[in-house]
Design a protein around this motif. Structure first.
Motif, short mmCIF file in Angstrom:
data_model
loop_
_atom_site.label_atom_id
_atom_site.label_comp_id
_atom_site.label_asym_id
_atom_site.label_seq_id
_atom_site.Cartn_x
_atom_site.Cartn_y
_atom_site.Cartn_z
N SER A 5 0.83 -1.21 0.00
CA SER A 5 0.00 0.00 0.00
C SER A 5 0.86 1.25 0.00
CB SER A 5 -0.94 0.00 1.20
OG SER A 5 -1.84 -1.08 1.14
N ASP A 6 1.94 1.22 0.78
CA ASP A 6 2.85 2.37 0.81
C ASP A 6 3.45 2.61 -0.57
OD1 ASP A 6 2.43 2.84 3.46
OD2 ASP A 6 4.15 1.66 4.13
N ALA A 7 3.86 1.53 -1.24
CA ALA A 7 4.46 1.65 -2.57
C ALA A 7 3.43 2.15 -3.58
CB ALA A 7 5.02 0.30 -3.01
N ASP A 8 2.20 1.65 -3.48
CA ASP A 8 1.16 2.09 -4.40
C ASP A 8 0.89 3.59 -4.28
OD1 ASP A 8 0.82 -0.40 -5.49
OD2 ASP A 8 -0.97 -0.91 -4.31
N GLN A 9 1.02 4.12 -3.06
CA GLN A 9 0.76 5.54 -2.86
C GLN A 9 1.70 6.41 -3.68
OE1 GLN A 9 0.88 6.48 1.31
NE2 GLN A 9 -1.35 6.41 1.45
N LEU A 10 2.89 5.90 -3.97
CA LEU A 10 3.87 6.72 -4.69
C LEU A 10 3.40 7.03 -6.10
CD1 LEU A 10 7.60 6.66 -4.40
CD2 LEU A 10 6.70 6.46 -6.71
N PHE A 11 2.57 6.16 -6.68
CA PHE A 11 2.07 6.43 -8.03
C PHE A 11 1.24 7.70 -8.07
CE2 PHE A 11 3.18 1.98 -8.49
CZ PHE A 11 3.65 1.89 -9.80
N ASP A 12 0.65 8.08 -6.93
CA ASP A 12 -0.14 9.31 -6.89
C ASP A 12 0.71 10.54 -7.16
OD1 ASP A 12 -2.34 7.77 -6.24
OD2 ASP A 12 -2.12 8.10 -4.08
N HIS A 13 2.02 10.43 -6.97
CA HIS A 13 2.92 11.58 -7.13
C HIS A 13 3.58 11.62 -8.51
CE1 HIS A 13 2.57 12.51 -2.85
NE2 HIS A 13 2.73 11.22 -2.62
N LEU A 28 5.73 -3.25 -14.83
CA LEU A 28 6.66 -3.54 -13.74
C LEU A 28 6.43 -4.92 -13.16
CD1 LEU A 28 6.64 -0.08 -11.89
CD2 LEU A 28 8.62 -1.15 -12.99
N THR A 29 5.18 -5.37 -13.20
CA THR A 29 4.84 -6.68 -12.64
C THR A 29 5.13 -7.83 -13.59
OG1 THR A 29 3.12 -5.67 -11.29
CG2 THR A 29 2.98 -8.06 -11.61
N ASP A 58 6.87 9.12 -23.32
CA ASP A 58 7.21 10.55 -23.33
C ASP A 58 7.72 11.01 -21.97
OD1 ASP A 58 6.46 10.76 -25.96
OD2 ASP A 58 4.46 11.56 -25.54
N ARG A 59 7.19 10.43 -20.91
CA ARG A 59 7.64 10.80 -19.57
C ARG A 59 8.94 10.10 -19.18
NH1 ARG A 59 3.84 13.11 -15.94
NH2 ARG A 59 1.86 13.63 -16.96
N PRO A 77 12.85 0.59 -11.45
CA PRO A 77 12.12 1.45 -10.52
C PRO A 77 12.89 2.69 -10.08
CG PRO A 77 11.72 -0.83 -9.97
CD PRO A 77 12.77 -0.84 -11.06
N ASP A 78 14.21 2.55 -9.80
CA ASP A 78 14.96 3.73 -9.37
C ASP A 78 15.08 4.75 -10.51
OD1 ASP A 78 16.65 2.09 -10.83
OD2 ASP A 78 18.44 2.68 -9.71
N GLU A 79 15.16 4.28 -11.77
CA GLU A 79 15.20 5.19 -12.90
C GLU A 79 13.87 5.93 -13.05
OE1 GLU A 79 17.10 3.92 -16.66
OE2 GLU A 79 17.35 1.97 -15.66
N ILE A 80 12.76 5.22 -12.81
CA ILE A 80 11.44 5.86 -12.90
C ILE A 80 11.34 7.00 -11.90
CG2 ILE A 80 8.98 5.50 -12.48
CD1 ILE A 80 9.31 2.69 -13.65
N LEU A 81 11.80 6.76 -10.66
CA LEU A 81 11.73 7.81 -9.64
C LEU A 81 12.63 8.98 -10.00
CD1 LEU A 81 11.66 5.73 -6.32
CD2 LEU A 81 9.76 6.63 -7.66
#
Length: 287
Positions: A5-13, A28-29, A58-59, A77-81
């Motif tokens: 749930s904590d990880a999923d919240q990051l997608f909101d940002h 990713l899955t 594009d992003r 994942p670290d590249e995405i962030l």
């Protein structure tokens, strides 16, 4: 809250829409995939999947692998962030540049207005403040009724807002406030307003016999309520609506003043009409 749930919240940002978030989670899955396969796995409509993947590319969140068919692979994942941070930084720099381009025009336009508005208020601004006619003006009127200490004087066509001020009027009568209401003579009213006036006057006469009622023989240039005027010009409050026949009521404003001199002037005018230019209800047919 669990780690998922904590990880999923990051997608909101990340600034992604619902389909973009679903697609990125799916890649990713499940890993590298074609658009049709990803659409099937995530229930994203086929008509939307390519636009969704183009947005992620594009992003900088996924890579496009050329081929027939072409495939799509998520970044680590670290590249995405890191890329999300860079995207936000670029957006901010673009925003800063747009503001810088408009700064001079904005300052030239609004700095003089701000300076004028920040200066000492003019005498007119000290004398009045205005409220819209309707609930705002009725609220001010109720407040005047509730806070009156000695007297209330009302000038009105038909007191069509009677129900709105009835509780405040009742409380004023119970406090033995001296209340006089000057209505416009029925001959100056439309049939609709005349009917309202008859009903209101009937209720006032029955429920509030201590309230004085007279009818102005001439049209009234203003309407409103004033409380506790002083001939020493040191007390009083009033709300005033000037008669404007060609302006719809919902587009009009009323002036509220606590200037003792102005309220005293309104009281003098009220007294002149009350004593010399008005008649009691008994002289009006149908009342």
């Amino acid at each position: 809250m669990n780690d998922t749930s904590d990880a999923d919240q990051l997608f909101d940002h990340l600034g992604l829409g619902e389909y973009e978030t679903t697609a990125l989670k799916g890649l990713l899955t499940h890993g590298r995939s074609t658009a049709p396969n990803l659409a099937e796995a995530t229930d994203i409509p086929n008509a939307r999947i390519y636009a969704v993947l183009d947005e992620l590319a594009d992003r900088g969140f996924i890579k496009v692998i050329p081929g027939r068919p072409k495939e799509f692979q998520p970044k680590a994942p670290d590249e995405i962030l890191d890329r999300a941070v860079e995207n936000r930084h670029q957006e901010f720099e673009s925003f800063r540049a747009e503001l810088d381009d408009l700064r001079d025009v904005f300052l030239d336009t609004f700095e003089p207005r701000y300076q004028r508005a920040s200066e000492d208020p003019s005498p007119t601004e000290e004398l009045f403040h205005v409220v819209d006619v309707g609930e705002p003006s009725e609220s001010e009127t109720r407040s005047i009724y509730r806070n009156a200490d000695h007297t209330l004087h009302v000038m009105t066509k038909s007191l069509e807002y009677f129900e709105s001020i009835r509780p405040a009027l009742t409380a004023a009568v119970e406090r033995d406030i001296d209340i006089d209401i000057l209505f416009l003579h029925p001959e100056h009213l439309s049939e609709h307003n005349g009917a309202i006036q008859r009903e209101v006057v009937g209720e006032l006469t029955t429920e509030f016999p201590s309230v004085g009622i007279r009818f102005s023989k001439e049209p009234l240039p203003w309407r409103g309520t004033l409380a506790d005027p002083s001939m020493d010009y040191d007390t009083g409050i009033a709300i005033v609506l000037v008669e404007e026949k060609d302006v719809p009521l919902h587009m009009r404003q009323a002036a509220v003043t606590e200037n003792g001199s102005f309220v005293a002037g309104l009281k003098r005018y009220f007294d002149l009409i009350w004593e010399h230019e008005s008649v009691p209800a008994g002289e009006i047919a149908g009342l």
